[in-house]
Motif scaffolding. Structure first.
Motif, PDB file in Angstrom:
ATOM      1  N   GLN A 142      56.179  11.990  65.882  1.00 24.88           N
ATOM      2  CA  GLN A 142      56.208  10.955  64.855  1.00 24.88           C
ATOM      3  C   GLN A 142      54.811  10.446  64.530  1.00 24.88           C
ATOM      4  N   THR A 143      53.986  10.310  65.546  1.00 24.71           N
ATOM      5  CA  THR A 143      52.605   9.863  65.330  1.00 24.71           C
ATOM      6  C   THR A 143      51.846  10.874  64.482  1.00 24.71           C
ATOM      7  N   ALA A 144      52.070  12.159  64.766  1.00 28.57           N
ATOM      8  CA  ALA A 144      51.401  13.217  64.006  1.00 28.57           C
ATOM      9  C   ALA A 144      51.824  13.191  62.537  1.00 28.57           C
ATOM     10  N   LEU A 145      53.103  12.939  62.282  1.00 24.39           N
ATOM     11  CA  LEU A 145      53.567  12.847  60.895  1.00 24.39           C
ATOM     12  C   LEU A 145      52.798  11.769  60.139  1.00 24.39           C
ATOM     13  N   GLN A 146      52.636  10.623  60.775  1.00 21.03           N
ATOM     14  CA  GLN A 146      51.913   9.514  60.142  1.00 21.03           C
ATOM     15  C   GLN A 146      50.449   9.868  59.931  1.00 21.03           C
ATOM     16  N   GLN A 147      49.836  10.515  60.917  1.00 16.33           N
ATOM     17  CA  GLN A 147      48.425  10.879  60.816  1.00 16.33           C
ATOM     18  C   GLN A 147      48.171  11.843  59.671  1.00 16.33           C
ATOM     19  N   TYR A 148      49.129  12.737  59.409  1.00 13.26           N
ATOM     20  CA  TYR A 148      48.969  13.712  58.323  1.00 13.26           C
ATOM     21  C   TYR A 148      49.527  13.200  56.995  1.00 13.26           C
ATOM     22  N   GLY A 149      49.954  11.943  56.964  1.00 15.16           N
ATOM     23  CA  GLY A 149      50.356  11.330  55.703  1.00 15.16           C
ATOM     24  C   GLY A 149      51.778  11.566  55.273  1.00 15.16           C
ATOM     25  N   PHE A 150      52.637  12.037  56.182  1.00 18.37           N
ATOM     26  CA  PHE A 150      54.039  12.233  55.821  1.00 18.37           C
ATOM     27  C   PHE A 150      54.791  10.905  55.964  1.00 18.37           C
ATOM     28  N   GLN A 151      55.650  10.651  55.000  1.00 19.99           N
ATOM     29  CA  GLN A 151      56.402   9.402  55.013  1.00 19.99           C
ATOM     30  C   GLN A 151      57.402   9.372  56.163  1.00 19.99           C
ATOM     31  N   ASP A 152      58.065  10.505  56.397  1.00 21.15           N
ATOM     32  CA  ASP A 152      59.044  10.614  57.473  1.00 21.15           C
ATOM     33  C   ASP A 152      59.327  12.099  57.712  1.00 21.15           C
ATOM     34  N   GLU A 153      60.286  12.384  58.591  1.00 21.90           N
ATOM     35  CA  GLU A 153      60.591  13.777  58.908  1.00 21.90           C
ATOM     36  C   GLU A 153      61.121  14.533  57.697  1.00 21.90           C
ATOM     37  N   ASN A 154      61.896  13.868  56.844  1.00 22.41           N
ATOM     38  CA  ASN A 154      62.430  14.532  55.659  1.00 22.41           C
ATOM     39  C   ASN A 154      61.305  14.962  54.720  1.00 22.41           C
ATOM     40  N   ASP A 155      60.282  14.124  54.611  1.00 25.11           N
ATOM     41  CA  ASP A 155      59.112  14.452  53.804  1.00 25.11           C
ATOM     42  C   ASP A 155      58.424  15.697  54.367  1.00 25.11           C
ATOM     43  N   TYR A 156      58.309  15.764  55.681  1.00 27.52           N
ATOM     44  CA  TYR A 156      57.722  16.932  56.346  1.00 27.52           C
ATOM     45  C   TYR A 156      58.559  18.179  56.099  1.00 27.52           C
ATOM     46  N   ARG A 157      59.889  18.039  56.137  1.00 29.77           N
ATOM     47  CA  ARG A 157      60.778  19.177  55.911  1.00 29.77           C
ATOM     48  C   ARG A 157      60.596  19.737  54.498  1.00 29.77           C
ATOM     49  N   ASN A 158      60.334  18.881  53.516  1.00 31.45           N
ATOM     50  CA  ASN A 158      60.077  19.347  52.154  1.00 31.45           C
ATOM     51  C   ASN A 158      58.864  20.268  52.114  1.00 31.45           C
ATOM     52  N   THR A 159      57.817  19.882  52.843  1.00 30.30           N
ATOM     53  CA  THR A 159      56.614  20.694  52.888  1.00 30.30           C
ATOM     54  C   THR A 159      56.864  22.002  53.616  1.00 30.30           C
ATOM     55  N   VAL A 160      57.632  21.944  54.705  1.00 31.79           N
ATOM     56  CA  VAL A 160      57.989  23.164  55.442  1.00 31.79           C
ATOM     57  C   VAL A 160      58.723  24.131  54.519  1.00 31.79           C
ATOM     58  N   LYS A 161      59.662  23.615  53.718  1.00 29.03           N
ATOM     59  CA  LYS A 161      60.412  24.472  52.798  1.00 29.03           C
ATOM     60  C   LYS A 161      59.479  25.161  51.810  1.00 29.03           C
ATOM     61  N   LEU A 162      58.553  24.402  51.220  1.00 30.13           N
ATOM     62  CA  LEU A 162      57.624  24.992  50.260  1.00 30.13           C
ATOM     63  C   LEU A 162      56.735  26.036  50.932  1.00 30.13           C
ATOM     64  N   ASN A 163      56.259  25.729  52.139  1.00 29.34           N
ATOM     65  CA  ASN A 163      55.420  26.692  52.852  1.00 29.34           C
ATOM     66  C   ASN A 163      56.161  27.994  53.127  1.00 29.34           C
ATOM     67  N   LEU A 164      57.448  27.893  53.483  1.00 29.39           N
ATOM     68  CA  LEU A 164      58.247  29.089  53.748  1.00 29.39           C
ATOM     69  C   LEU A 164      58.485  29.894  52.472  1.00 29.39           C
ATOM     70  N   LEU A 165      58.713  29.205  51.372  1.00 30.87           N
ATOM     71  CA  LEU A 165      58.875  29.889  50.089  1.00 30.87           C
ATOM     72  C   LEU A 165      57.594  30.650  49.726  1.00 30.87           C
ATOM     73  N   GLU A 166      56.451  29.994  49.886  1.00 37.52           N
ATOM     74  CA  GLU A 166      55.170  30.636  49.587  1.00 37.52           C
ATOM     75  C   GLU A 166      54.930  31.829  50.515  1.00 37.52           C
ATOM     76  N   GLN A 167      55.306  31.655  51.776  1.00 38.12           N
ATOM     77  CA  GLN A 167      55.132  32.728  52.750  1.00 38.12           C
ATOM     78  C   GLN A 167      55.959  33.952  52.376  1.00 38.12           C
ATOM     79  N   LYS A 168      57.224  33.718  51.978  1.00 33.83           N
ATOM     80  CA  LYS A 168      58.093  34.830  51.603  1.00 33.83           C
ATOM     81  C   LYS A 168      57.563  35.562  50.372  1.00 33.83           C
ATOM     82  N   ALA A 169      57.018  34.798  49.436  1.00 37.11           N
ATOM     83  CA  ALA A 169      56.449  35.418  48.238  1.00 37.11           C
ATOM     84  C   ALA A 169      55.221  36.247  48.604  1.00 37.11           C
ATOM     85  N   ALA A 170      54.408  35.731  49.521  1.00 38.56           N
ATOM     86  CA  ALA A 170      53.210  36.456  49.955  1.00 38.56           C
ATOM     87  C   ALA A 170      53.582  37.708  50.746  1.00 38.56           C
TER      88      ALA A 170
END
Length: 283
Positions: free
Chosen positions: A86-114
């Motif tokens: 939780q501390t790491a989420l705040q340090q990297y500017g994520f509002q909460d875990e759901n916000d982090y999950r949104n970024t994970v989803k986008l990263n996985l989409l980009e990875q699959k395309a690459a």
């Protein structure tokens, strides 16, 4: 890792902005209208957020990311960071875990395309198989100082139960409640010093105190997996090799091609550069 800067809030502002002068804040010093809020947010966050939303929209048409895949990536982060998640989420500017999950989803989409653009040779797969270490399961007791760790080690040697001491002494509250169990993990997931120590242990063996950036750990390997045949692991190894080759430049090139294929048209002149990947999407 890219950050979804106030994406949900910005979308709400976009929806409310059309010719709106309703006040979202009133004070004796003056009011702030919805339109003023929208313009300020668009100027500061608009291009970056629109680029991220466009990327997810375009990539989701061709690629799919499951909840299980997102769960797996989030679990890796939680396993590695433990009580610091939780501390790491705040340090990297994520509002909460759901916000982090949104970024994970986008990263996985980009990875699959690459991945679609990357070739893997038989030699690379065989080398990856030779270097592969099967997952192990471990428990640990984490404390702040070496003296406390040494005291716990002495108690374990005197016959104290690992699970009981983990519940009583460990500062990693997430695993402490489970007797120190951190679950199954493979290479590249845990802190490097923790991983090195854990993989050096035999099943049920308990380590001496191990220092990492989080403090001092006493580790016990509770279970191990056998290495599967090359044929069974080929798909997993292919994904691992491809992942090692992905670069940010590659992702930018893939996104640029996907945006071009999708015939994106941005009506707001202030946001035209949102999908121009030749420059940062910052207003």
């Amino acid at each position: 890792m890219k950050k979804w800067v106030l994406a949900g809030f910005l979308i709400s502002a976009l929806g409310l902005s059309a010719c709106s002068s309703s006040a979202v804040m009133k004070s004796d010093a003056g009011n702030i209208t919805q339109d003023e809020l929208y313009q300020a947010m668009k100027s500061k966050y608009g291009a970056q957020t629109l680029q991220q939303l466009a990327a997810e929209k375009v990539l989701s048409k061709e690629y799919t990311v499951s909840k299980a895949e997102i769960d797996s990536e989030v679990k890796k982060a939680k396993d590695q960071l433990g009580a610091q998640f939780q501390t790491a989420l705040q340090q990297y500017g994520f509002q909460d875990e759901n916000d982090y999950r949104n970024t994970v989803k986008l990263n996985l989409l980009e990875q699959k395309a690459a991945f679609k653009t990357i070739k893997v040779t038989d030699k690379e797969l065989k080398d990856a198989y030779a270097a592969y270490k099967p997952e192990i399961r471990a428990s640990h007791i984490l404390v702040k100082d070496e003296k406390t760790a040494n005291d716990i080690e002495a108690k374990l040697k005197s016959g104290a139960k690992f699970e009981d001491l983990a519940k009583e002494k460990s500062t990693d509250t997430a695993s402490a409640t489970k007797g120190g169990d951190v679950g199954w993990f493979g290479t590249g997931v845990m802190d490097p010093d923790f991983e090195k120590a854990a993989y050096s242990l035999k099943q049920n063996q308990i380590s001496a105190p191990i220092k990492t950036q989080y403090g001092y750990h006493i580790i016990q390997v509770t279970d191990t997996k056998s290495k599967q045949s090359f044929a069974k692991m080929k798909n997993t190894l292919t994904a691992q090799v491809k992942q090692s080759k992905v670069t940010q430049d590659m992702i930018q090139k893939v996104l640029k091609n996907e945006f071009k294929k999708s015939n994106i048209d941005i009506s707001d002149k202030d946001l035209k550069k949102a999908t121009d990947l030749s420059q940062p999407a910052v207003s």
